[in-house]
Design a protein around this motif. Structure first.
Motif, PDB file in Angstrom:
ATOM      1  N   VAL A 111       0.834  -1.208   0.000  1.00  0.00           N
ATOM      2  CA  VAL A 111       0.000   0.000   0.000  1.00  0.00           C
ATOM      3  C   VAL A 111       0.867   1.257   0.000  1.00  0.00           C
ATOM      4  CG1 VAL A 111      -1.885   1.166   1.189  1.00  0.00           C
ATOM      5  CG2 VAL A 111      -1.716  -1.293   1.300  1.00  0.00           C
ATOM      6  N   SER A 112       2.068   1.122   0.557  1.00  0.00           N
ATOM      7  CA  SER A 112       2.870   2.339   0.728  1.00  0.00           C
ATOM      8  C   SER A 112       3.252   2.976  -0.621  1.00  0.00           C
ATOM      9  CB  SER A 112       4.107   2.076   1.576  1.00  0.00           C
ATOM     10  OG  SER A 112       4.873   1.076   0.986  1.00  0.00           O
ATOM     11  N   HIS A 113       3.157   2.191  -1.731  1.00  0.00           N
ATOM     12  CA  HIS A 113       3.412   2.777  -3.054  1.00  0.00           C
ATOM     13  C   HIS A 113       2.459   3.935  -3.347  1.00  0.00           C
ATOM     14  CE1 HIS A 113       6.245  -0.232  -3.887  1.00  0.00           C
ATOM     15  NE2 HIS A 113       5.385  -1.229  -3.961  1.00  0.00           N
ATOM     16  N   ALA A 114       1.245   3.819  -2.790  1.00  0.00           N
ATOM     17  CA  ALA A 114       0.241   4.866  -3.054  1.00  0.00           C
ATOM     18  C   ALA A 114       0.470   6.080  -2.167  1.00  0.00           C
ATOM     19  CB  ALA A 114      -1.154   4.320  -2.801  1.00  0.00           C
ATOM     20  N   PHE A 115       1.385   5.955  -1.202  1.00  0.00           N
ATOM     21  CA  PHE A 115       1.556   7.042  -0.233  1.00  0.00           C
ATOM     22  C   PHE A 115       2.959   7.642  -0.269  1.00  0.00           C
ATOM     23  CE2 PHE A 115      -2.069   4.673   1.325  1.00  0.00           C
ATOM     24  CZ  PHE A 115      -2.944   5.677   1.695  1.00  0.00           C
ATOM     25  N   THR A 116       3.679   7.436  -1.372  1.00  0.00           N
ATOM     26  CA  THR A 116       5.017   8.041  -1.466  1.00  0.00           C
ATOM     27  C   THR A 116       4.844   9.561  -1.534  1.00  0.00           C
ATOM     28  OG1 THR A 116       4.926   7.932  -3.853  1.00  0.00           O
ATOM     29  CG2 THR A 116       6.021   6.089  -2.732  1.00  0.00           C
ATOM     30  N   LEU A 159     -14.101  12.369   0.162  1.00  0.00           N
ATOM     31  CA  LEU A 159     -13.939  12.537  -1.287  1.00  0.00           C
ATOM     32  C   LEU A 159     -12.494  12.276  -1.704  1.00  0.00           C
ATOM     33  CD1 LEU A 159     -16.241  15.661  -1.767  1.00  0.00           C
ATOM     34  CD2 LEU A 159     -16.651  13.340  -2.650  1.00  0.00           C
ATOM     35  N   ILE A 160     -11.569  12.636  -0.841  1.00  0.00           N
ATOM     36  CA  ILE A 160     -10.154  12.430  -1.190  1.00  0.00           C
ATOM     37  C   ILE A 160      -9.803  10.928  -1.147  1.00  0.00           C
ATOM     38  CG2 ILE A 160      -7.777  12.893  -0.436  1.00  0.00           C
ATOM     39  CD1 ILE A 160      -8.931  15.730   0.336  1.00  0.00           C
ATOM     40  N   ILE A 161     -10.358  10.222  -0.171  1.00  0.00           N
ATOM     41  CA  ILE A 161     -10.113   8.770  -0.133  1.00  0.00           C
ATOM     42  C   ILE A 161     -10.781   8.102  -1.343  1.00  0.00           C
ATOM     43  CG2 ILE A 161     -10.580   6.628   1.135  1.00  0.00           C
ATOM     44  CD1 ILE A 161     -10.157   8.183   3.705  1.00  0.00           C
ATOM     45  N   CYS A 162     -11.980   8.563  -1.693  1.00  0.00           N
ATOM     46  CA  CYS A 162     -12.648   8.013  -2.882  1.00  0.00           C
ATOM     47  C   CYS A 162     -11.776   8.260  -4.118  1.00  0.00           C
ATOM     48  CB  CYS A 162     -14.032   8.641  -3.059  1.00  0.00           C
ATOM     49  SG  CYS A 162     -15.213   8.038  -1.835  1.00  0.00           S
ATOM     50  N   GLU A 163     -11.179   9.432  -4.190  1.00  0.00           N
ATOM     51  CA  GLU A 163     -10.272   9.779  -5.290  1.00  0.00           C
ATOM     52  C   GLU A 163      -9.091   8.794  -5.329  1.00  0.00           C
ATOM     53  OE1 GLU A 163     -10.863  12.615  -7.114  1.00  0.00           O
ATOM     54  OE2 GLU A 163      -9.054  12.462  -8.352  1.00  0.00           O
ATOM     55  N   LEU A 164      -8.546   8.541  -4.157  1.00  0.00           N
ATOM     56  CA  LEU A 164      -7.417   7.609  -4.029  1.00  0.00           C
ATOM     57  C   LEU A 164      -7.829   6.204  -4.496  1.00  0.00           C
ATOM     58  CD1 LEU A 164      -4.626   8.088  -2.581  1.00  0.00           C
ATOM     59  CD2 LEU A 164      -5.636   7.051  -0.570  1.00  0.00           C
ATOM     60  N   PHE A 165      -9.031   5.777  -4.097  1.00  0.00           N
ATOM     61  CA  PHE A 165      -9.528   4.439  -4.443  1.00  0.00           C
ATOM     62  C   PHE A 165     -10.001   4.345  -5.901  1.00  0.00           C
ATOM     63  CE2 PHE A 165     -11.192   2.940   0.005  1.00  0.00           C
ATOM     64  CZ  PHE A 165      -9.914   3.045   0.509  1.00  0.00           C
ATOM     65  N   LEU A 216      -7.616   1.360 -13.573  1.00  0.00           N
ATOM     66  CA  LEU A 216      -7.218   2.761 -13.775  1.00  0.00           C
ATOM     67  C   LEU A 216      -5.934   2.998 -12.968  1.00  0.00           C
ATOM     68  CD1 LEU A 216     -10.699   4.502 -13.424  1.00  0.00           C
ATOM     69  CD2 LEU A 216      -9.386   4.234 -15.523  1.00  0.00           C
ATOM     70  N   GLY A 217      -5.508   4.249 -12.896  1.00  0.00           N
ATOM     71  CA  GLY A 217      -4.263   4.507 -12.155  1.00  0.00           C
ATOM     72  C   GLY A 217      -4.503   4.697 -10.664  1.00  0.00           C
ATOM     73  N   ASP A 218      -5.526   4.037 -10.095  1.00  0.00           N
ATOM     74  CA  ASP A 218      -5.838   4.280  -8.678  1.00  0.00           C
ATOM     75  C   ASP A 218      -5.278   3.184  -7.766  1.00  0.00           C
ATOM     76  OD1 ASP A 218      -7.655   2.102  -8.929  1.00  0.00           O
ATOM     77  OD2 ASP A 218      -9.080   3.476  -9.855  1.00  0.00           O
ATOM     78  N   LEU A 219      -5.470   3.401  -6.478  1.00  0.00           N
ATOM     79  CA  LEU A 219      -4.936   2.462  -5.482  1.00  0.00           C
ATOM     80  C   LEU A 219      -5.574   1.077  -5.614  1.00  0.00           C
ATOM     81  CD1 LEU A 219      -3.298   1.968  -2.835  1.00  0.00           C
ATOM     82  CD2 LEU A 219      -5.305   2.725  -1.599  1.00  0.00           C
ATOM     83  N   THR A 220      -6.889   1.038  -5.884  1.00  0.00           N
ATOM     84  CA  THR A 220      -7.574  -0.257  -6.014  1.00  0.00           C
ATOM     85  C   THR A 220      -6.945  -1.065  -7.150  1.00  0.00           C
ATOM     86  OG1 THR A 220      -9.559   0.948  -5.367  1.00  0.00           O
ATOM     87  CG2 THR A 220      -9.872  -1.297  -6.157  1.00  0.00           C
ATOM     88  N   SER A 221      -6.733  -0.423  -8.291  1.00  0.00           N
ATOM     89  CA  SER A 221      -6.145  -1.140  -9.432  1.00  0.00           C
ATOM     90  C   SER A 221      -4.744  -1.636  -9.082  1.00  0.00           C
ATOM     91  CB  SER A 221      -6.073  -0.228 -10.661  1.00  0.00           C
ATOM     92  OG  SER A 221      -7.333   0.318 -10.936  1.00  0.00           O
ATOM     93  N   ALA A 222      -3.979  -0.809  -8.383  1.00  0.00           N
ATOM     94  CA  ALA A 222      -2.611  -1.204  -8.017  1.00  0.00           C
ATOM     95  C   ALA A 222      -2.646  -2.414  -7.078  1.00  0.00           C
ATOM     96  CB  ALA A 222      -1.893  -0.038  -7.332  1.00  0.00           C
ATOM     97  N   LEU A 223      -3.625  -2.436  -6.161  1.00  0.00           N
ATOM     98  CA  LEU A 223      -3.719  -3.562  -5.235  1.00  0.00           C
ATOM     99  C   LEU A 223      -4.170  -4.831  -5.954  1.00  0.00           C
ATOM    100  CD1 LEU A 223      -5.257  -1.813  -2.095  1.00  0.00           C
ATOM    101  CD2 LEU A 223      -2.949  -2.691  -2.333  1.00  0.00           C
TER     102      LEU A 223
END
Ligand code: HEM
Length: 417
Positions: A111-116, A159-165, A216-223
């Motif tokens: 998960v930390s890839h999404a939080f660099t 909304l920001i977490i939704c954006e992240l997801f 897409l380029g979001d955290l869900t897709s990366a996971l």
């Protein structure tokens, strides 16, 4: 009245962790007994509470005898915790929050890839945009009293977490928000909380299914990509648990950070004026606010892997330890009494709002960024804002975990008003 620590036991709690009471009374009361004290949680579930800053760090800093995994909690494994216990949703589930050692590192690394810092900085323009849109909505509402929590602090981090997801459908966002509220409420029945937990998982499962078809380029897709890797690094359950934990860890905490710091600024107008004059900066205000009103009042929990001595008390194998983050932050440091003071960083450096050690908040940089953007835009647009009721009439949320307000009624006023 300090008690000999060797006389303390979970059979005789010194106090109860009362969801109706504020952190500050609690801090004052418990620290009188000692840095680690036995307390009763809701439904008379017993735990040790580490209330001083030193005790909090001892517990959080990778203590070899303490685990984050609830499978080491004696009362839980013996089936003594009621199914709808208000804090159960916070502490069960396969996620990094509840994992130790190599397992924890594996889940956290993914998960930390999404939080660099780069990814977080890249989110800044969207955070500005979402903040601006929310404030436009408030401006369109015209003059009058507005609940700043409901209209601004609550939707912004969601909304920001939704954006992240990558959860963009407003209907799904609304469902997520409703389930989420119910899950954390102590005013509903255990059955309602469980139903809400199921509803929330369904929203996240639908999101995962969508992203499987159209990444897409979001955290869900990366996971999902990590999940589908040959070596199967993340199970489907872990994936949904991880999204859930980010939501849980990242939403209400940031809401409380925003409302807590807005309140601190409205009640310290000289410091607000210095911020608006550019004499002080917003990130420092966020830090001072996090220290003064730690959004997470109590951190749940760690479990003793074997009998261990913590600041003089013996914690038996299987017993849980909670950490009083808000209390520890407000502890007097030597000659420096706790207060909200942006100018003097001695008050808020090394504060504990984001925890410490290996589980230190993964979203700290994001939370700091969105709080700084949210506060600076809010007060730049409405610098003459004031509380609509006396501070003493503000009602804290009923929660053992959270340190927040049920509502923050203000009169929003632009400079010219
Ligand atoms: C002001 C807002 C926030 C506060 C006060 C806060 C507080 C905390 C604390 C105290 C922990 C440590 C938990 C433990 O030791 O068991 C934690 C962990 C965590 N936080 Fe935050 N948090 C905030 C915002 C966020 C945001 C915005 C996100 C993500 C969107 C986030 C994601 C996480 C995650 C994933 C963990 C688990 C880290 C791990 O177990 O290794 N948090 N947070």
């Amino acid at each position: 009245m300090r008690i000999d620590p060797s006389k303390l036991s979970l059979d005789r709690p010194v106090s109860s962790l009362d969801p109706n009471r504020g952190t500050h009374e609690e801090a004052a009361e418990w620290l009188r007994y000692g840095p680690v004290v036995p307390v009763a949680l809701p439904d008379d579930v017993r735990a040790w509470a580490a209330m001083s800053a030193r005790a909090a760090r001892t517990v959080l800093d990778a203590h070899p005898d303490l685990s984050s995994d609830p499978r080491h909690w004696g009362a839980y494994t013996r089936g003594e915790i009621p199914a709808g216990w208000p804090l159960l949703n916070l502490i069960v589930g396969e996620s990094m929050l509840n994992a130790d050692g190599a397992d924890h590192r594996r889940l956290r690394r993914l998960v930390s890839h999404a939080f660099t810092p780069r990814r977080i900085d890249a989110l800044a323009p969207r955070i500005h945009e979402i903040t601006r849109e929310l404030l436009d909505g408030l401006e369109r509402g015209g003059p009058g009293v507005v609940d700043l929590k409901e209209a601004f602090a609550y939707p912004l981090p969601l909304l920001i977490i939704c954006e992240l997801f990558g959860l963009t459908d407003p209907e799904e966002q609304r469902r997520l928000r409703d389930h989420f509220r119910t899950m954390l409420s102590v005013e509903v029945s255990g059955a309602e909380r469980q139903e809400a937990a199921v509803g929330q998982r369904e929203v996240l499962a639908r999101l995962v299914a969508d992203r499987r078809v159209a990444p897409l380029g979001d955290l869900t897709s990366a996971l999902i990509e990590a999940l589908d890797d040959e070596d199967g690094r993340l199970t489907e359950k872990e994936l949904i648990d991880t999204l859930e934990i980010i939501l849980l860890a990242g939403h209400e905490t940031t809401v409380n950070s925003l409302t807590g710091t807005v309140l601190a600024l409205l009640t310290h107008p000289d410091q607000l004026a210095a911020l608006l004059d550019g004499e002080l900066d917003w990130p420092a205000a966020v830090e001072a606010g996090l220290h003064w009103n730690a959004p997470l009042r109590t951190l749940f929990m760690r479990y003793a892997l074997r009998d261990t001595v913590l600041h003089g008390v013996t914690v038996r194998r299987g017993e849980p330890v909670v950490v009083g983050l808000a209390a520890a932050n407000r502890e007097q440091r030597g000659a420096v009494p706790a207060r909200f003071d942006i100018r003097d960083s001695r008050h808020y450096e090394r504060q504990l709002a984001f925890g410490a050690g290996p589980h230190y908040c993964l979203g700290a940089a994001l939370a700091r960024l969105e709080s700084a953007i949210g506060l600076s835009q809010l007060f730049t647009r409405f610098p003459a804002t004031r509380l609509a009721v006396p501070e003493s009439e503000l009602v804290p949320v009923i929660s053992t975990a959270m340190n927040g307000l049920t509502a923050l009624p203000v009169v929003l006023r632009p400079a010219s008003a």
